[in-house]
Each structure stands twice: as structure tokens, then as C-alpha cells.
Design a protein around this motif. Sequence first.
Motif, mmCIF file in Angstrom:
data_model
loop_
_atom_site.group_PDB
_atom_site.id
_atom_site.type_symbol
_atom_site.label_atom_id
_atom_site.label_comp_id
_atom_site.label_asym_id
_atom_site.label_seq_id
_atom_site.Cartn_x
_atom_site.Cartn_y
_atom_site.Cartn_z
ATOM 1 N N VAL A 147 0.839 -1.110 0.081
ATOM 2 C CA VAL A 147 -0.190 -0.062 -0.081
ATOM 3 C C VAL A 147 0.916 1.340 -0.048
ATOM 4 O O VAL A 147 1.893 1.289 0.797
ATOM 5 N N ASN A 148 0.683 2.085 -0.918
ATOM 6 C CA ASN A 148 1.544 3.340 -1.172
ATOM 7 C C ASN A 148 0.723 4.551 -1.002
ATOM 8 O O ASN A 148 -0.389 4.409 -1.625
ATOM 9 N N ILE A 149 1.236 5.662 -0.713
ATOM 10 C CA ILE A 149 0.398 6.801 -0.770
ATOM 11 C C ILE A 149 0.233 7.488 -2.171
ATOM 12 O O ILE A 149 -0.822 8.047 -2.413
ATOM 13 N N PHE A 150 1.227 7.503 -2.858
ATOM 14 C CA PHE A 150 1.145 8.311 -4.166
ATOM 15 C C PHE A 150 2.131 7.554 -5.047
ATOM 16 O O PHE A 150 3.383 7.022 -4.778
ATOM 17 N N THR A 151 1.566 7.351 -6.537
ATOM 18 C CA THR A 151 2.220 6.607 -7.531
ATOM 19 C C THR A 151 2.303 7.624 -8.713
ATOM 20 O O THR A 151 1.236 8.098 -8.992
ATOM 21 N N TYR A 152 3.400 7.515 -9.330
ATOM 22 C CA TYR A 152 3.489 8.342 -10.535
ATOM 23 C C TYR A 152 2.732 7.487 -11.679
ATOM 24 O O TYR A 152 2.808 7.855 -12.799
ATOM 25 N N ASP A 173 -2.564 9.291 -6.893
ATOM 26 C CA ASP A 173 -1.489 9.190 -8.142
ATOM 27 C C ASP A 173 -1.394 10.384 -9.074
ATOM 28 O O ASP A 173 -2.144 11.491 -8.733
ATOM 29 N N PHE A 174 -0.384 10.255 -9.634
ATOM 30 C CA PHE A 174 -0.094 11.501 -10.537
ATOM 31 C C PHE A 174 -1.196 12.123 -11.214
ATOM 32 O O PHE A 174 -1.565 13.361 -11.351
ATOM 33 N N ASP A 175 -2.082 11.262 -12.166
ATOM 34 C CA ASP A 175 -3.232 11.644 -12.909
ATOM 35 C C ASP A 175 -4.065 12.536 -11.909
ATOM 36 O O ASP A 175 -4.550 13.561 -12.255
ATOM 37 N N PHE A 198 5.810 14.584 -19.826
ATOM 38 C CA PHE A 198 6.879 14.208 -19.031
ATOM 39 C C PHE A 198 6.562 12.779 -18.771
ATOM 40 O O PHE A 198 7.468 11.704 -18.992
ATOM 41 N N ILE A 199 5.404 12.543 -18.387
ATOM 42 C CA ILE A 199 4.826 11.164 -17.945
ATOM 43 C C ILE A 199 5.069 10.218 -19.055
ATOM 44 O O ILE A 199 5.366 8.974 -19.253
ATOM 45 N N GLU A 200 4.588 10.705 -20.336
ATOM 46 C CA GLU A 200 4.814 9.818 -21.342
ATOM 47 C C GLU A 200 6.029 9.368 -21.949
ATOM 48 O O GLU A 200 6.324 8.526 -22.424
#
Length: 204
Positions: A147-152, A173-175, A198-200
Motif C-alpha cells: 500500500v503506497n500513498i502516491f504513485t507516478y 496518483d499522478f493523474d 513528461f510522464i509519456e
Amino acid sequence: MKKKLAGYLLDIGAVFFRPEEPFTWASGIKSPIYCDNRLILTAPEVRTEVENAIAETVKREFPEAQALFGTSTAGIAHAAIAAHTMRLPMGYVRSKGKDHGRNNQIEGNLPEGQKVVVIEDLISTGGSVVEVVKTLREAGAEVIGIVNIFTYGMEKGKRRLKEAAVRNVSLTDFDTAVQVAFERGVIDKYGVNELNKFIEENGR
């Protein structure tokens, strides 16, 4: 929940947007966004919301969990608070063993076969959290999830988690952060385009 938590991170300034002057991550990647979840710990109201969300996510997604183990160092406090809320054992995993004392890499009691959920603050390329999963498994734990708080949401991170055969659940998340930031006027359409570019470019 994702929008709510993304909003909290923006409220306390944990998510930074700087398309014109990118941040440098530890991996060397130049990024127009930086998420500093350590700031959660100094914001009691947001901290309560995040830790409750971690605990509820573990209960819902991994009800068989017998212990929470945090990643060193950012995941330790979150694992400790959530484990206290759930009345579960807690430990953490160092990036490498100590060079003194008992030379531990894993701190905390870990019985053979114990069902463990790893608590991580942030996932980008996934390398560090996958190493934690590997270390726990080698020590005899049954790692049932992360379980994580934020993902890119980067493809490299998703691929590493898949190869490690471990399921990850992210609180936000990022989006979602980009969407909420745009809705609040924190970033404009140019900023959204730069962030998405950047993410692409870095593997979506």
C-alpha cells in the motif's frame, strides 16, 4: 478517495509543480513534479486522514495481513501509525544491513510465513519497494501486497511490480493530482501538457 487525498497533499504543499525548472530525482530523472510525503507527518489533520486511509485500504484489500513493514525511511512512520491503529505488529526494512550490532536489515520480529503488507510513501520506478519485498521474502515472510500513498504510474514501476508478483494499491496518483491541481487553478493547460508529456516520455 483519490481526489480527496490528492487535495490534502496540495493543501499542505506536498506536491510541487515546476514545469519551467524540473526537479532532479534520485534516479537522475528530470521531473516537473515532486511529491514530498514527509510533509504529511507535520500536518496532523492530513496525517490522520492518510493513516486512516492506509489502515482501511489494508483491511479492505489485504484482510489476511498479520503485520505491516515500512520502507526505510519514508515508509516507517506511516507503517507505525497505521499498524498502531490496526493493532498489528510493525517493522521496517533498511536499504542495507547495519554495519554494527546485530547487522540487521529487517527491524522487528518476523516469524516464518507471516503475511506482510509493505507500506511505502511513494512509487516512481519501483526499484526500492521491490527490493524491500525481495528482502522480506528471503527472510521467510509472505508478502501479500503493497500500500503506497502516491504513485507516478510509470510503466517501469508497473513492470517491476508485476515481475515481483506483488500487488500494489495506491491511495492517490499522478493523474489525480494533476486533475485536482488544474481544477484549483494551481497549474494551467500549459502545465498540464508539460506534465503529461513528461510522464509519456518516461514510460506510461
